[in-house]
Design a protein around this motif. Structure first.
Motif, PDB file in Angstrom:
ATOM      1  N   PRO A  16       0.819  -1.218   0.000  1.00  0.00           N
ATOM      2  CA  PRO A  16       0.000   0.000   0.000  1.00  0.00           C
ATOM      3  C   PRO A  16       0.853   1.268   0.000  1.00  0.00           C
ATOM      4  O   PRO A  16       1.852   1.367   0.713  1.00  0.00           O
ATOM      5  N   TYR A  61      -1.632  -0.410  -5.840  1.00  0.00           N
ATOM      6  CA  TYR A  61      -2.038  -1.442  -4.887  1.00  0.00           C
ATOM      7  C   TYR A  61      -3.545  -1.693  -4.951  1.00  0.00           C
ATOM      8  O   TYR A  61      -3.995  -2.835  -5.025  1.00  0.00           O
ATOM      9  N   SER A  62      -4.334  -0.638  -4.942  1.00  0.00           N
ATOM     10  CA  SER A  62      -5.793  -0.792  -4.865  1.00  0.00           C
ATOM     11  C   SER A  62      -6.502  -0.604  -6.200  1.00  0.00           C
ATOM     12  O   SER A  62      -7.657  -0.968  -6.330  1.00  0.00           O
ATOM     13  N   THR A  88     -15.601  -5.245  -7.040  1.00  0.00           N
ATOM     14  CA  THR A  88     -14.559  -6.208  -6.685  1.00  0.00           C
ATOM     15  C   THR A  88     -13.626  -6.364  -7.882  1.00  0.00           C
ATOM     16  O   THR A  88     -14.056  -6.747  -8.971  1.00  0.00           O
ATOM     17  N   HIS A 142      -6.916  -8.627  -7.830  1.00  0.00           N
ATOM     18  CA  HIS A 142      -6.604  -8.863  -6.411  1.00  0.00           C
ATOM     19  C   HIS A 142      -7.788  -9.430  -5.640  1.00  0.00           C
ATOM     20  O   HIS A 142      -7.640  -9.817  -4.471  1.00  0.00           O
ATOM     21  N   GLU A 151     -10.413  -8.205  -4.222  1.00  0.00           N
ATOM     22  CA  GLU A 151     -10.991  -7.444  -3.120  1.00  0.00           C
ATOM     23  C   GLU A 151     -11.811  -6.285  -3.658  1.00  0.00           C
ATOM     24  O   GLU A 151     -11.641  -5.855  -4.807  1.00  0.00           O
ATOM     25  N   ARG A 161      -9.749  -1.895  -0.241  1.00  0.00           N
ATOM     26  CA  ARG A 161      -8.301  -1.905  -0.441  1.00  0.00           C
ATOM     27  C   ARG A 161      -7.750  -0.474  -0.544  1.00  0.00           C
ATOM     28  O   ARG A 161      -6.613  -0.203  -0.152  1.00  0.00           O
ATOM     29  N   ARG A 189      -6.654   1.192   2.796  1.00  0.00           N
ATOM     30  CA  ARG A 189      -5.286   0.854   3.222  1.00  0.00           C
ATOM     31  C   ARG A 189      -4.259   1.589   2.374  1.00  0.00           C
ATOM     32  O   ARG A 189      -3.210   2.017   2.882  1.00  0.00           O
ATOM     33  N   ASP A 190      -4.578   1.759   1.099  1.00  0.00           N
ATOM     34  CA  ASP A 190      -3.673   2.475   0.210  1.00  0.00           C
ATOM     35  C   ASP A 190      -3.538   3.935   0.623  1.00  0.00           C
ATOM     36  O   ASP A 190      -2.428   4.478   0.708  1.00  0.00           O
TER      37      ASP A 190
END
Length: 466
Positions: free
Chosen positions: A136, A168-169, A291, A295, A297, A302, A305-306
């Protein structure tokens, strides 16, 4: 042949009768088949093998066959020559009547063969890439999209979309502009940082001119644009420039360009850039509820968190300026982007070199050498839109002659020639008065001597002789 195979499968059930001692005649009566048929299939170990049909010539090979030698020669000269280019050249120069797919299918067989002949690595390997994931807040990817004349009906000829995606997300950011210049490019970065609430650790770019100063050979260090280095240093992120012709290195943002066109722009009408930005803002919650297929998610979960792992945004923004050198004209104007901007006449001279610093909203003009107080700023103007504009501060021209001392007359009163002659004598020999020389009454007072033409004939010896 199908019927024979079915009969063989049926006769296999009676093989046990044959093994038990039943005669072929008995089995023939049991199955209702001719005894010769029973004998033929019971004595064979397997089903009949259908005859192989003669290979039919491929239509694809028939169409492409006359041009195989030409294509192979092109591939030997340039192994990675595109199929679309080959098809275009065949149609243009050789009268090829097949479609693009015929050429593409042939290249699938020919390119590895030619690569093996030349000793090259198979081209299929060159198109493979390594999939990677990041932690992240570690990375974002940036790219431009060309949205064309989507706002042509309101007078905006070209619209571009700026994209930044958190790796990441896959959380997206998009804004729409009418320019891809330096100030606009980095201004979009500031808007993206505000959207995400922080700055990623590194950002991936291709070799665009707003990031790379100039192109270099593969394997060489890439020289970065000075303003890109300054901007990245101020916001504390690393610049990651991809190798040439490797778009898969930023596949997340490449995919995002298509997603925005399909989900935000397609089938809609807009009247301004603001409407387009608002359409993206309205779509973001929908995207974050999705979704992601890679990944697995929810993007919004996500993304939290990023965002939490991003670096803080500096309190003071860094304003990027595009810098150029220009000469001052005789009219104290400087040309930049087909527009004219004024500078103070008391601080410059003709042909002086001045630095132009252009941001997205203003154009500031600076001397290349500071004055006694260490100041280089000469003037600041709002940046003109379009071409052919003249942006002038009237105070910059106050020291220039305005013509108020010029005077003319249309006749009526003329000075006395005697007074003018007396004044000229007082001014001394050689002095001349402009009104005295130009006024017609003055000219009428000048005495002119007359001489007969015969005098000139006698001097030159051309007159008649008596």
């Amino acid at each position: 042949m199908v019927l024979e195979a079915e009969r063989w499968l049926e006769l296999r059930r009676f093989r046990v009768l044959r093994d038990a001692g039943a005669s072929i005649s008995e089995i023939s009566r049991e199955t209702g088949l001719n005894w010769r048929t029973v004998k033929k299939y019971l004595e064979n170990d397997g089903p009949p093998v259908p005859p192989m049909a003669a290979p039919r010539p491929s239509r694809r090979r028939q169409v492409i066959e006359p041009f195989v030698s030409v294509i192979d020669a092109w591939l030997r000269a340039e192994l990675l020559l595109k199929a679309s280019v080959i098809h275009e050249r065949l149609v243009e120069s050789y009268g090829f009547t097949g479609n693009y797919q015929r050429v593409k299918l042939y290249l699938q067989e020919a390119r590895p063969r030619i690569a093996q002949e030349l000793g090259y690595t198979p081209s299929e390997l060159a198109r493979l890439h390594r999939r990677f994931e990041v932690v992240p807040g570690a990375q974002a990817q940036v790219d431009w999209g060309d949205e064309g004349a989507i706002l042509a009906h309101v007078g905006i000829a070209k619209v571009y979309s700026f994209h930044m995606v958190l790796s990441y997300s896959r959380d997206p950011f998009v804004c729409f502009t009418t320019s891809q210049d330096l100030a606009t490019f980095w201004g979009c970065h500031r808007a993206a940082f505000d959207h995400f609430g922080g700055v990623p650790g590194s950002i991936v770019y291709d070799r665009c001119k707003t990031v790379v100063r100039r192109h270099v050979a593969p394997g060489k260090a890439v020289p970065l644009h000075p303003e890109a280095v300054a901007f990245a240093g101020h916001y504390d992120f690393d610049i990651d420039v991809l190798a040439a012709y490797r778009p898969t290195g930023k596949g997340r943002v490449e995919r995002q360009v298509t997603i925005i066109r399909d989900h935000v722009l397609a089938g809609r009408g807009f009247s301004s850039l603001t409407d387009m930005d608002n359409a993206f803002s309205s779509w973001v919650p929908i995207r974050r509820r999705t979704t992601h297929r890679t990944h697995g998610e929810v993007i919004g979960v996500r993304a939290r968190r990023d965002h939490a792992a991003l670096k803080p945004i500096p309190a003071r923004p860094y304003l990027v300026t595009d810098r150029h050198l220009r000469h001052v004209g005789k009219d104290c104007l400087i040309a930049f982007e087909a527009n004219l901007y004024s500078v103070p006449a008391t601080k410059v001279f003709h042909r002086q070199l001045v630095e132009v610093r252009a941001s997205s909203a203003t154009v500031s003009l600076h001397a290349t050498v500071p004055d006694t107080h260490g100041v280089t700023l000469l003037a600041v103007h709002p940046r003109a839109l379009g071409r052919g504009a003249r942006v002038v501060d009237p105070a910059h021209w106050q020291a220039l002659p305005d013509g108020h001392t010029r005077a003319t007359t249309s006749g009526g009163h003329y000075p006395d020639p005697a007074d003018e002659l007396a004044a000229r004598r007082r001014r001394g020999p050689g002095a001349r008065s402009l009104p005295f020389l130009l006024a017609r009454p003055d000219a009428a007072q000048v005495e002119v001597g007359y001489r007969p033409l015969t005098d000139y004939d006698q001097l030159t010896g051309t007159g008649p002789f008596s």
